[in-house]
Design a protein around this motif. Structure first.
Motif: not given
Ligand code: FES
Length: 565
Positions: A53, A84-85, A121-122, A193-194, A200
């Motif tokens: 991300c 990172h998630e 990232c989140d 990012t997602c 995010a």
């Molecule tokens: Fe990083 Fe979704 S995994 S924003």
């Protein structure tokens, strides 16, 4: 006040020597006296091979440096933690506060007149903003930006709403392992990012509404030239903020947070947006009132047609005019006099918003995606300090539902039993997961999206009411009640539920109740014992975390990080 290299001298008992030594060492990098005399702009470097991300961070740093130098400043990038998630054990939320501490202390420790926070990232943007808010030097945020969409067999895909949707199909036996492997190459097709309205994207949009990033920063795709131009402009803006001495304390006001929460509702944003922004506000000594948040939600409709509440993706939101265009639609509900990093007010950003003829991603207030906002705060004897429901991503027929509780005592218990064909469960039951809150799991993982038991999934059940003290990904769909507070590991009432009890959810009335009489609950409470601490809790960061983490209503921040009352 000291500036540039003179800021925060290392302590040797002789300030002149400290500056001399610092100057001598930094000249080893080849800097001239002229360069070292400029305003110093720190840039957080959160690039990591573990964090796709943030895969574009090197490009953004290069462009930001260009902007800083064109504006007469000296850029100095420095590393901080990157989270990172999918690469954070046990969960990224466990590490958010560590990243906030790291960011705050590195900003304090090193001589910089302003800081450019690059994250995405989140947990990274909230962590960076928490740290910068506490450090309170001029600061500006640059999100890394969302990925472009993916494609599979003619279908448009996005991480991670479609990750979960397709995984549910796989669990139901509709897609085999080979297909899933193919799909894994398509769901996240670029750096960034997602690209759905997950945490995010939610945080990036809220931060833009908050005034801490430049217009367009919340939505421009990670791989697009607009994102690079934003990096250059953010660098130049950081120099101006340093010269003018504009600090986060001047921007992060109660009214600005209210604006950000209005945007959270209007974008059908992630439930995590409430927790994270509550933590940032807490750093400013501002407590978020859940009733005020809920009341705001009743006034603010969901206007952005994005997954998981709608159908589009972040790049479409950007090309429809992005956050400034949305803010224009929401303007009567906002305080547009709030200051932003642009040097102007939110009204200025709204005035410059692009009009895109025929766009259908940002709706008008008289033609919303959902009336009455995306997020509702529930209260009742099951959540005396509140619980949260994302109404816009729920099944309408389940928003008022009474059912029999099927209780899982922990995440491992759920994992062990949920797919057991002998599990006594029907589609009308309510799945309850406990010991998954801030202290319980620990780290309040995104386990609130309890999977539909396999035997029900195979029978075509797509949604059930699910209740927990956990969080969930902002990318997920379902009638999912989260953040039940206080959490069960802290003695909250979720700890008292037994399989077979009746539970009633009424989203319109904002209630969540365990239909067990008070005397019986008192008896269960007297017999309750807290869960054993997790392995390793006697030392290190886990010990600090367990001793200090607060409940969801205070953003799960560490108690000692909030300012004194
Ligand atoms: Fe990083 Fe979704 S995994 S924003």
């Amino acid at each position: 006040m000291a500036s540039g290299l003179r800021k925060g001298l290392t302590s040797y008992g002789d300030a002149g020597f400290s500056l001399f030594l610092r100057t001598a060492f930094i000249k080893a990098m080849g800097f001239t006296d002229d360069a070292l005399d400029r305003p110093i702009i720190g840039i957080t470097d959160t690039y990591s091979d573990f964090n796709p991300c943030h895969g574009n961070v090197p490009d953004l740093i290069e462009a930001a440096k260009r902007g800083i130098m064109l504006a007469g400043g000296l850029p100095m990038a420095f590393p901080t933690i990157s989270v990172h998630e999918s690469f954070a054990h046990p969960t990224s939320m466990f590490l958010r506060n560590l990243m906030a501490l790291d960011t705050e202390e590195m900003i304090r420790a090193q001589p910089m007149d302003a800081v450019l926070l690059i994250g995405g990232c989140d947990k990274t943007l909230p962590a960076q903003l928490m740290g910068a808010a506490s450090a309170n030097i001029p600061a500006i945020v640059l999100p890394t930006g969302p990925m472009l969409v993916g494609h599979y067999k003619g279908e448009v895909l996005g991480a991670c709403t479609d990750c979960r949707r397709l995984w549910a199909r796989h669990r139901a036996g509709e897609m085999d392992a080979a297909e899933m492997n193919e799909v894994s190459s398509r769901l996240a097709p670029t750096k960034g990012t997602c690209m759905v309205m997950g945490t995010a994207s939610t945080m990036a949009c809220m931060i833009e509404a908050l005034g801490m990033s430049l217009p367009g920063s919340g939505t421009a795709p990670a791989t697009h030239a607009d994102r690079v131009r934003l990096a250059e402009a953010s660098g130049a803006t950081a120099v101006r903020l340093a010269r003018e001495g504009v600090t986060p304390r001047q921007i992060l006001t109660k009214a600005a947070f209210r604006n950000a929460f209005a945007v959270l509702q209007a974008i059908g944003g992630s439930t995590n947006g409430l927790i994270h922004m509550t933590a940032v506000a807490g750093r400013m000594g501002i407590d978020v009132d859940l009733e005020e948040f809920d009341a705001l939600g009743r006034d603010v409709p969901v206007l952005v047609d994005l997954k998981p509440s709608g159908q589009h993706y972040m790049e479409h939101f950007h090309w429809a005019g992005g956050v400034p265009r949305l803010l224009r639609e929401l303007a009567p509900l906002l305080d547009t006099s709030c200051l932003t990093v642009t040097g102007g007010t939110l009204a200025g950003s709204i005035a410059a918003a692009e009009d895109v003829p025929g766009q259908n991603v940002i709706r008008t207030r008289d033609n919303p995606i959902h009336q009455g906002g995306g997020l509702a705060v529930l209260r009742g004897n099951l959540a005396p300090d509140g619980a949260l429901l994302k109404r816009s991503a729920a099944t309408a027929s389940l928003l008022r539902h009474e059912g029999r509780a099927v209780v899982f005592d922990s995440i491992p218990d759920m994992a062990a039993r949920i797919d057991d064909d002998d599990l006594d469960v029907t589609a009308d039951d309510i799945l309850v997961l406990r010991n998954a809150g801030p202290k319980g799991a620990p780290g309040m993982p995104e386990a609130g999206y309890l999977p539909i038991p396999r035997k029900l999934a195979r029978a075509g059940v797509k949604d059930m009411v699910r209740i927990s003290d956990a969080r969930r990904s902002g990318t997920a769909f379902g009638t999912i009640v989260l953040h039940a507070s206080p959490e069960s590991a802290a003695g909250g009432p979720l700890a008292l539920v037994q399989t077979g009890d009746r539970i009633r959810l009424d989203a319109d009335a904002r209630t969540l109740d365990l239909l067990v009489d008070a005397a019986e609950l008192d008896r269960r409470r007297a017999a309750w014992t807290p869960p054993l601490p997790p392995e390793g809790a006697e030392r290190g960061y886990l010990r600090l975390y367990l001793e200090q983490v607060l409940q969801a209503g205070q953003g799960c921040d560490f108690a000692f990080c909030r300012p004194p009352a």
